[in-house]
Design a protein around this motif. Sequence first.
Motif, PDB file in Angstrom:
ATOM      1  N   GLN A   1      -7.390  16.083  -4.655  1.00 39.45           N
ATOM      2  CA  GLN A   1      -6.946  14.750  -5.058  1.00 39.45           C
ATOM      3  C   GLN A   1      -6.814  14.603  -6.574  1.00 39.45           C
ATOM      4  O   GLN A   1      -6.255  13.621  -7.055  1.00 39.45           O
ATOM      5  CB  GLN A   1      -7.965  13.704  -4.554  1.00 39.45           C
TER       6      GLN A   1
ATOM      7  N   TYR B   1      -3.604   7.506  -9.883  1.00 43.38           N
ATOM      8  CA  TYR B   1      -4.652   6.510 -10.047  1.00 43.38           C
ATOM      9  C   TYR B   1      -4.823   6.063 -11.505  1.00 43.38           C
ATOM     10  O   TYR B   1      -4.746   4.884 -11.833  1.00 43.38           O
ATOM     11  CB  TYR B   1      -5.958   7.092  -9.507  1.00 43.38           C
TER      12      TYR B   1
ATOM     13  N   GLY C   1      -9.742   8.101   4.105  1.00 45.25           N
ATOM     14  CA  GLY C   1     -10.786   7.827   3.126  1.00 45.25           C
ATOM     15  C   GLY C   1     -12.126   7.586   3.763  1.00 45.25           C
ATOM     16  O   GLY C   1     -13.152   8.072   3.294  1.00 45.25           O
TER      17      GLY C   1
ATOM     18  N   SER D   1      -5.277   6.940  -5.178  1.00 41.75           N
ATOM     19  CA  SER D   1      -6.372   6.621  -4.267  1.00 41.75           C
ATOM     20  C   SER D   1      -7.672   6.520  -5.052  1.00 41.75           C
ATOM     21  O   SER D   1      -7.844   7.176  -6.086  1.00 41.75           O
ATOM     22  CB  SER D   1      -6.492   7.727  -3.215  1.00 41.75           C
TER      23      SER D   1
ATOM     24  N   VAL E   1     -12.853  -0.332   3.827  1.00 46.23           N
ATOM     25  CA  VAL E   1     -11.664   0.498   4.032  1.00 46.23           C
ATOM     26  C   VAL E   1     -11.295   0.509   5.518  1.00 46.23           C
ATOM     27  O   VAL E   1     -10.130   0.322   5.884  1.00 46.23           O
ATOM     28  CB  VAL E   1     -11.895   1.945   3.545  1.00 46.23           C
TER      29      VAL E   1
ATOM     30  N   ARG F   1       0.802  -1.231   0.000  1.00 43.01           N
ATOM     31  CA  ARG F   1       0.000   0.000   0.000  1.00 43.01           C
ATOM     32  C   ARG F   1       0.834   1.280   0.000  1.00 43.01           C
ATOM     33  O   ARG F   1       0.500   2.245  -0.674  1.00 43.01           O
ATOM     34  CB  ARG F   1      -1.004   0.008   1.142  1.00 43.01           C
TER      35      ARG F   1
ATOM     36  N   ARG G   1       1.150   5.508  -2.973  1.00 44.30           N
ATOM     37  CA  ARG G   1       0.916   6.923  -2.707  1.00 44.30           C
ATOM     38  C   ARG G   1       1.291   7.773  -3.900  1.00 44.30           C
ATOM     39  O   ARG G   1       2.281   7.488  -4.556  1.00 44.30           O
ATOM     40  CB  ARG G   1       1.743   7.374  -1.488  1.00 44.30           C
TER      41      ARG G   1
ATOM     42  N   GLY H   1      -5.232   7.103   4.600  1.00 38.88           N
ATOM     43  CA  GLY H   1      -5.301   6.359   3.357  1.00 38.88           C
ATOM     44  C   GLY H   1      -4.179   6.741   2.413  1.00 38.88           C
ATOM     45  O   GLY H   1      -3.505   7.759   2.622  1.00 38.88           O
ATOM     46  N   THR H   2      -3.973   5.954   1.367  1.00 39.34           N
ATOM     47  CA  THR H   2      -2.885   6.252   0.426  1.00 39.34           C
ATOM     48  C   THR H   2      -3.111   7.612  -0.223  1.00 39.34           C
ATOM     49  O   THR H   2      -2.185   8.262  -0.654  1.00 39.34           O
ATOM     50  CB  THR H   2      -2.824   5.184  -0.689  1.00 39.34           C
ATOM     51  N   GLY H   3      -4.394   8.022  -0.269  1.00 36.67           N
ATOM     52  CA  GLY H   3      -4.700   9.310  -0.883  1.00 36.67           C
ATOM     53  C   GLY H   3      -4.258  10.477  -0.020  1.00 36.67           C
ATOM     54  O   GLY H   3      -4.434  11.630  -0.382  1.00 36.67           O
TER      55      GLY H   3
ATOM     56  N   GLN I   1      -9.598   9.310  -6.614  1.00 40.58           N
ATOM     57  CA  GLN I   1      -9.239   9.930  -7.886  1.00 40.58           C
ATOM     58  C   GLN I   1     -10.061   9.352  -9.032  1.00 40.58           C
ATOM     59  O   GLN I   1      -9.794   9.644 -10.193  1.00 40.58           O
ATOM     60  CB  GLN I   1      -7.741   9.739  -8.139  1.00 40.58           C
TER      61      GLN I   1
END
Lengths: 348, 348, 348, 348
Positions: free
Chosen positions: A148, C8, A304, A118, A289, A111, A115, A298-300, A121
């Motif tokens: 994002q 993404y 999330g 996410s 999640v 994961r 980055r 979160g990776t975003g 996106q």
Amino acid sequence: MTNTNVQYGDYLQLENILNAQFPESDKHQLPAHDEMLFIIIHQAYELWFKQLLYEVDSVAEIMSKPAVNDNSPELQTVVHRLSRMVTILKLLVHQIDVMETMTPMDFLDFRDMLRPASGFQSWQFKALEARLGLQYKQRFGQEYYISQLKQDKIDIIRKAENEKSILTLLNEWLERMPFFEEPGNWTNYKAVTPVEAGPEHIFWQDYRQLYSGGLAEAEKDNREYFNTVFADANAGGERNLSPKACRAALFIMLYRGYPLLQLPFQVLNSLLEIDEQLSTWRYRHMSMVHRMIGSRIGTGGSTGKDYLKGALDKHFIFAEIARLTSFLIERRKLPVLSHEMGQRLGFQ
Amino acid sequence: MTNTNVQYGDYLQLENILNAQFPESDKHQLPAHDEMLFIIIHQAYELWFKQLLYEVDSVAEIMSKPAVNDNSPELQTVVHRLSRMVTILKLLVHQIDVMETMTPMDFLDFRDMLRPASGFQSWQFKALEARLGLQYKQRFGQEYYISQLKQDKIDIIRKAENEKSILTLLNEWLERMPFFEEPGNWTNYKAVTPVEAGPEHIFWQDYRQLYSGGLAEAEKDNREYFNTVFADANAGGERNLSPKACRAALFIMLYRGYPLLQLPFQVLNSLLEIDEQLSTWRYRHMSMVHRMIGSRIGTGGSTGKDYLKGALDKHFIFAEIARLTSFLIERRKLPVLSHEMGQRLGFQ
Amino acid sequence: MTNTNVQYGDYLQLENILNAQFPESDKHQLPAHDEMLFIIIHQAYELWFKQLLYEVDSVAEIMSKPAVNDNSPELQTVVHRLSRMVTILKLLVHQIDVMETMTPMDFLDFRDMLRPASGFQSWQFKALEARLGLQYKQRFGQEYYISQLKQDKIDIIRKAENEKSILTLLNEWLERMPFFEEPGNWTNYKAVTPVEAGPEHIFWQDYRQLYSGGLAEAEKDNREYFNTVFADANAGGERNLSPKACRAALFIMLYRGYPLLQLPFQVLNSLLEIDEQLSTWRYRHMSMVHRMIGSRIGTGGSTGKDYLKGALDKHFIFAEIARLTSFLIERRKLPVLSHEMGQRLGFQ
Amino acid sequence: MTNTNVQYGDYLQLENILNAQFPESDKHQLPAHDEMLFIIIHQAYELWFKQLLYEVDSVAEIMSKPAVNDNSPELQTVVHRLSRMVTILKLLVHQIDVMETMTPMDFLDFRDMLRPASGFQSWQFKALEARLGLQYKQRFGQEYYISQLKQDKIDIIRKAENEKSILTLLNEWLERMPFFEEPGNWTNYKAVTPVEAGPEHIFWQDYRQLYSGGLAEAEKDNREYFNTVFADANAGGERNLSPKACRAALFIMLYRGYPLLQLPFQVLNSLLEIDEQLSTWRYRHMSMVHRMIGSRIGTGGSTGKDYLKGALDKHFIFAEIARLTSFLIERRKLPVLSHEMGQRLGFQ
């Protein structure tokens, strides 16, 4: 039709589809088995989002035609495609079961390598919400979700937001419903008579009295909503559906048994099912999640599940239709329609 | 086995089962077609609730045995029955699709005749929540839900609350895990050495350092939770799982690959799935109720969906296990266990 | 981990995925709305077939290792990935609901334009069957399905057929099970003692007597199968599993409660579930095709549903395991294992 | 409505429902844990069978009315209840997942105690098949299934067989469709003009020519069926639908876009879905039984799965409608209906 020579693999562009998986963990020489699942399930989601957008565009196109509010083949097509969207959304909910075969430890193996990519996106999903009728100003965490996205993707969503949404077209379509018009004016769609006068006014006046009981047991904000629905068209600037449109929708729900109201009722029902499946998907997604990354970032770059939770409460697109169910009364207490009105809503 | 003479209908008591539907709308000479569906779907739910209680009782009985924390056949049975519960809960979620074939207008035809009956009077469902580990003080809207029940039913739930729940038994079972015991003490379950000293202390001290990164990106209340997990057993009176038990659960998640940890991991995983399916059921149930009665008062005398919404946020029974996923680290960064520890967690 | 900069859309190759839909009906200037659904659902199927092949390859790789038949982490991984395959196959069955939103008339609008493309040209699905253990000579309508494929695709399937299949690896793995070996030989995998002598012989001799009742009520060909299972290894050249392997599988089913047999039982169970889901998929697929084109010739040039019907009856890959359930006896009648054997199957 | 005082438990007769489980294994002092699941899942099935019978009876009652073939509210109700039946049948298919959590060994613990009880004694399911239109003479293994039932149950099924089935009512309803009647006769339902003359004859004559291509590529028995459909009413004594009715059904499929044909099309579609779900249920049921008892004799005294397999091939109730899909032609090739006919099928 001259016989073509189509080959399965070429037709489906399988060279492109099946060679589009490049796990980051391989690039880092730290292969993580489950990243392939992660890629493929997201690609499957995006394929279905494309299909949903394709259906919603075709529905919007049909609903833009002026003549759609008699029971033309087009209206049947609208119902058919909306219920197909419901079927697809149920599949997307089911798909979460597959994602959940990945354990948190298995996800951890790769994961951090993703980055800042996410799921937030996914511009197709946001475009879908927009085409259905979710406006930017109604979105939860607007700044966040903009942050994002790259500009070209933001533009795609903006474009979707600027087109006439299903919700807007629904409002226009409902306002055109000439239930209380003079028979002579049946087929042309001139501005309808104001609610303050004429048969519609009388009908709803009777209805309000019949409903008084139900109103008593409703919540306060619901009583206010009730009043705006029966007030003049100017009330409630925040509303997406005009009082006139809401009354038409309520009338359809109450008298759906009449031939001419059967398909319109199915339209309203399908839209509520779409909202319900979308929210079920958000909820299962949020739970998944949470289970996968707990309370981590979160990776975003942000949590999330908070976004999902916010969206859960705010992103009901057809809520104004849903609320009308509060204003229904028992069939046996319904005002009996005049013979003339009955004929109008029948086939002869 | 002497050949018995069992008949299908007698065996299943079909005389009782199939003659237990008495629509109120018939009694009122206002027959409403859909009331039969309403009765039968609720009866089907209650049959399944009985099955779920039956499984949860059998699981509790097994987990009460002192020897369960080696991989005995019993532990496999626990996993098997917990995952059966998950399968049943998925069916109950699906069953909502059937309920949704009833439209609000069709429900209106008889809903007023049912007062004050309400699904909130399902004592079996509340007993199920209690047996899993939901305590009265943790319930949303306690007074409300008591007000819905007659004394004999309240007693049934109280009784369920007073028995050792799965959550309590889970805590005891996890505390017994002798991962850091002396090999000699492997099989006896004396109180384990305090965390301040000995191999466990050292292990988790290392682990905290390794995790520091993850901690940095976690939310504040999560950092606090993290600390209590690694603090002494006295912290957090509100907690259902002791720090010692949480550490054992975390250890199982981290090293689930080891033979001796495989079934324990499946136990934890099944419990999280039960929580997730329960919450999915509550969410779909809430959406369905909303769609059915809008913002009206439910037959039970209050707005059911508010209760459901409250329960949705508060009734996660195994939340303390779920949160541990925040504290996982990548497999490749995990402390390598000593050869002796490895043997202990293997089969020879 | 240095922070990567993954986006993404790039990560998922959405440019390729979302621009790979080229309806034939557009090329013919006879746009058919539903062809987009037809393309996207088949692309989704192929994505999932790739994932299934990816999982089956990883399982085969693990099962090729000699040491897998103690409960190593690898065996747990095998179980996990096989049950993930089951979860995916259930999704693919569900996906048929989406296809069925296309009516026969809607399909007619473009089906003739697809000739001779056909789902039977999905080499990935055939490779999947082959990797699991379906041999060319066992396929229904061999010539037909070859005639549908180009040489390069035939080669892909041939290659898959020539690798060691899961079925072959299962046979080797089961044959290695040293249940009746001398304790001293526990870990080395020398050829096991012939069934005519030693503890295994005695055990099964007892078992046959205990089972005699069940045998009496079995069908004729089943009695023959029973005998071959307990005869020497040379019988039944058509068989994929040797008598020795079948006995090991039966032993696992009978004594699955023992720690060492728990994961092996889950392996057998997952393989039966894969077979069952594959056959459910074929059946739903067949019904759907029938409903779509009636008794017409499929686009592939022959009646697809006949092929599917034939495959339905013949393509059970793990049928020899499934049949063993006929030979089970009640737990309470099972021979009690010796203390030494019990220890071998336990953890201490 | 005076406020009633209905209590949840009394309303649902939970005293009867929840105290109707008496495991045989308890009576034999050989308690088998899974027998409770076995009892409850069968009771749930029987509850749903009662609901399906309740819906099918209400549909039959509506379809018995002479006036149903204009788009009256009744026809919408028919569609609604048929699709509810589809939703319930999907749930019953899903329910098999729960049954499959019982392993063959767990079933063995009590199965011998159930003799001769068997699922084939479910008279409600057979009554359901009969009410839909399955006749005794069409059943697979007639003697066998009679031998399984006591006289009072046989009488229940006989009674169901002797009532007008949905299939019979469908035939009458389709024959009444006056598509090709003189406008003046629109509303009265006198015997229609013979196919040898008048507009219908001409229409289908044209159609046969247009279809000739499709016929060429159809199977032989299908060509024969095609001819009978367009021959006079006396052909094919074995048939449940008259040629006249088949032509009406085909006309509905071809021109479903016309307002007056929209609900009739949904009726036909729902009936095909019911058949498909019933056959999916039989197939999954068969696989499950096979997995549970292998090739043994079922508790009912014969091999259940053979019966299920036979039923699978023979029990398609609306097969004659399904076959019509073979005779569809592309929309763009359809004969354009006369203006007069168009008006008849429209709303004005």
